[in-house]
Design a protein around this motif. Structure first.
Motif: not given
Length: 248
Positions: A102-109, A76-86, A111-117
């Motif tokens: 992290a995966l999209t609802p379609h089961g793909k990486p 979720s949006v909140e969990e994405r923030r938490l991932l970045r904070r951790e 990539v947006e979140l992966v790039w951020a981390l």
């Protein structure tokens, strides 16, 4: 040589793993649910004892799992923030690498979140491993292609319950020629030689044994009086097995 990564959940486990011949450790908590982010105190304690890359003996340091909860890899949006904070927290503490997925609802990486981390890790000169979320993706081989140039390595069992059973898919993932492939998931010492022969960057296992305490009162429904510890004999046997097989 093929790398040996040991999953550990304690300072003692990290010390044992390095002393017995591991190349690096992945630090997490709650291995019984696939691992979650360890506490800041645990991260700092392990880094104090075994952190820091040491090229003289090939030690690649402490790689910390960043996973806010068990149960799936869509956040979720909140969990994405938490991932970045951790991620920022463990990187600031001095982690030599971070491990996440992290995966999209379609089961793909995702990539947006992966790039951020990955960008956060790059600022600390830390490496990035995309963990076994790849094994529940829609297509693990395609996922490796999508992660090329984003992460340093992927940890995978080839989409199987254990890496030995997923060997054919792991070989396909290696053939992509993108991120390094780290074989992990149900790895026994006996399976290491065959997995290393696939051309993987390394093998990953927990090398653990169960210890129990008797004469006590259970403190919760999941408390059965025991816990896992890192077994130095298993780590040493695994180290001996990878030493016999150079990476292709």
């Amino acid at each position: 040589m093929t790398a040996l990564e040991i999953a550990v959940t304690s300072v003692a486990g990290a010390v044992v793993a390095r002393a017995a011949g591991a190349t690096r450790v992945e630090l997490c908590s709650a291995l019984e649910v696939g691992g979650v982010t360890p506490s800041q105190g645990l991260v700092e304690g392990v880094l104090d004892e075994v952190g820091g890359i040491d090229a003289t003996d090939g030690w690649q340091g402490v790689h910390v799992l960043v996973r806010p909860r068990p149960g799936g890899f869509g956040y979720s949006v909140e969990e994405r923030r938490l991932l970045r904070r951790e991620a920022e927290t463990v990187l600031e503490a001095g982690a030599d690498g971070i491990v996440f997925g992290a995966l999209t609802p379609h089961g793909k990486p995702d990539v947006e979140l992966v790039w951020a981390l990955a960008d956060a890790a790059a600022a600390y000169e830390a490496t990035v491993t995309f963990h076994r979320a790849i094994d529940v993706s829609a297509d693990p081989v395609a996922a490796v292609r999508a992660l090329d140039g984003v992460v340093d390595r992927v940890l995978t069992s080839g989409g199987a319950p254990a890496a030995a059973a997923g060997a054919a898919t792991i070989a396909e993932m290696v053939a992509v020629g993108g991120p390094d492939v780290l074989a992990g998931g149900g790895v026994s010492v006996d399976a290491i030689e065959a997995l290393a022969a696939l051309g993987v960057e390394g093998v990953h296992l927990s090398a653990k044994r169960w210890v129990t305490t008797t004469g006590r009162v259970a403190l919760g429904v999941a408390d059965d009086g025991g816990h896992w510890v890192t077994d130095p004999d298993v780590v040493a046997a695994a180290a001996a097995a990878v030493a016999q097989r150079p990476r292709r």
